[in-house]
Design a protein around this motif. Structure first.
Motif, short mmCIF file in Angstrom:
data_model
loop_
_atom_site.label_atom_id
_atom_site.label_comp_id
_atom_site.label_asym_id
_atom_site.label_seq_id
_atom_site.Cartn_x
_atom_site.Cartn_y
_atom_site.Cartn_z
N SER A 1 18.67 -16.73 69.22
CA SER A 1 19.77 -15.86 68.80
C SER A 1 20.75 -15.66 69.95
O SER A 1 20.35 -15.55 71.10
CB SER A 1 19.22 -14.50 68.35
OG SER A 1 20.28 -13.63 67.99
N ASN A 2 22.02 -15.64 69.59
CA ASN A 2 23.06 -15.24 70.55
C ASN A 2 23.39 -13.76 70.43
O ASN A 2 24.19 -13.24 71.22
CB ASN A 2 24.34 -16.06 70.33
CG ASN A 2 24.19 -17.51 70.75
OD1 ASN A 2 23.28 -17.86 71.51
ND2 ASN A 2 25.06 -18.37 70.26
N LYS A 3 22.79 -13.10 69.46
CA LYS A 3 23.16 -11.71 69.16
C LYS A 3 22.03 -10.71 69.43
O LYS A 3 22.29 -9.52 69.58
CB LYS A 3 23.59 -11.60 67.70
CG LYS A 3 24.80 -12.49 67.37
CD LYS A 3 25.18 -12.44 65.90
CE LYS A 3 26.34 -13.37 65.61
NZ LYS A 3 26.72 -13.38 64.18
N PHE A 4 20.79 -11.21 69.47
CA PHE A 4 19.65 -10.32 69.69
C PHE A 4 18.80 -10.83 70.84
O PHE A 4 18.62 -12.04 71.00
CB PHE A 4 18.79 -10.21 68.43
CG PHE A 4 19.50 -9.59 67.26
CD1 PHE A 4 19.62 -8.22 67.14
CD2 PHE A 4 20.05 -10.39 66.27
CE1 PHE A 4 20.28 -7.65 66.05
CE2 PHE A 4 20.71 -9.84 65.18
CZ PHE A 4 20.82 -8.45 65.08
N ASP B 1 22.86 -14.87 62.69
CA ASP B 1 22.24 -13.93 63.64
C ASP B 1 21.08 -14.59 64.38
O ASP B 1 20.86 -14.31 65.56
CB ASP B 1 21.75 -12.69 62.90
CG ASP B 1 22.89 -11.88 62.31
OD1 ASP B 1 23.79 -11.48 63.09
OD2 ASP B 1 22.91 -11.65 61.09
#
Length: 255
Positions: free
Chosen positions: A106-109, A181
């Motif tokens: 993930s790049n978001k979490f 996500d």
């Protein structure tokens, strides 16, 4: 007369050269990288290794079935079995070589525990890797699945976070990280995109996974000299050391 003799000798030379050339198909990372390293090991046994690279999971099996390849090296046995079943082919595994553990990125979490309701997850769309990805998500307690062999999002029986699934070709999954996500990415494509499952993966497949990568040939070619040479070289001490040193645990020898 001399022209005919020359043509005959040229034909013999071509046949001999072909007989001493092993043509193998592979996806780029890590399989083709390992094969490139192995070339001198084949030469020491009197064979030239010709590598054909593919960015697709189906074409290398079609090419092997059509006799454009002597073997391929990129897939696990569940994928091979499913391909044979659905494409009416008769390809066989002659040896397992390595495990390329699948991971969630993930790049978001930064933590799987922080995933929000309604998050989108990109997963492979080929039957065995899609099922494998869903199994990994189930082990992380994100979903619960029906008990069957090849699972799809339709077989999710509990999805408390209302996760949304995006089914893509495996080669497209690293690029999907910009929009989704999370993405569950086979490690050969993750490594090619500069991702390391041990360092970058939020969840990684365990080492006891049944999805070891195999050498595949056509049924009937299992005991041919080329097949024996492939097994000997790709399960050699030199290859094991190369895998361990180069991939630092993100690719695991199974011998």
């Amino acid at each position: 007369m001399m022209k005919k003799i020359f043509l005959f000798l040229s034909l013999l030379s071509f046949i001999f050269a072909s007989d001493k050339t092993i043509v193998i198909g592979a996806t780029p990372t890590p399989h083709a990288e390992i094969l490139k390293f192995s070339k001198p090991l084949f030469e020491a046994r009197g064979y030239k290794l010709e590598i054909k690279e593919f960015n697709d999971y189906l074409i290398p099996n079609f090419a092997l079935n059509d006799k454009d390849l002597d073997a391929n090296f990129y897939q696990h046995k569940p994928f091979l079995d499913d391909f044979n079943k659905n494409k009416n082919t008769n390809l066989v595994s002659i040896e397992h070589i390595l495990l390329v553990p699948m991971a969630v990125y993930s790049n978001k979490f930064k933590d799987i525990a922080n995933i929000k309701n309604g998050a989108s997850i990109a997963i492979p769309n080929d039957p065995t890797n899609e099922s494998r990805a869903l199994d990994l998500l189930e082990k992380a307690n994100l979903i619960k699945l029906e008990n069957k062999e090849n699972k799809t999002p339709l077989d999710i029986k509990e999805n408390s976070k209302k996760l949304k699934f995006i089914e893509l070709k495996a080669a497209q999954l690293p690029r999907a990280l910009g929009d989704a996500d999370l993405a569950v990415i086979p490690t050969n494509y993750a490594l090619g995109a500069g991702l390391n499952p041990l360092k970058d993966g939020l969840i990684i497949e365990s080492k006891d996974s049944p999805y070891a990568i195999v050498i595949a040939v056509r049924k009937g070619d299992e005991d041919k000299e080329k097949s024996k040479i492939l097994k000997d070289v790709l399960r050699s001490k030199e290859i094991k050391e190369y895998i361990e040193k180069t991939y630092q645990g993100s690719v695991i020898p199974t011998f």
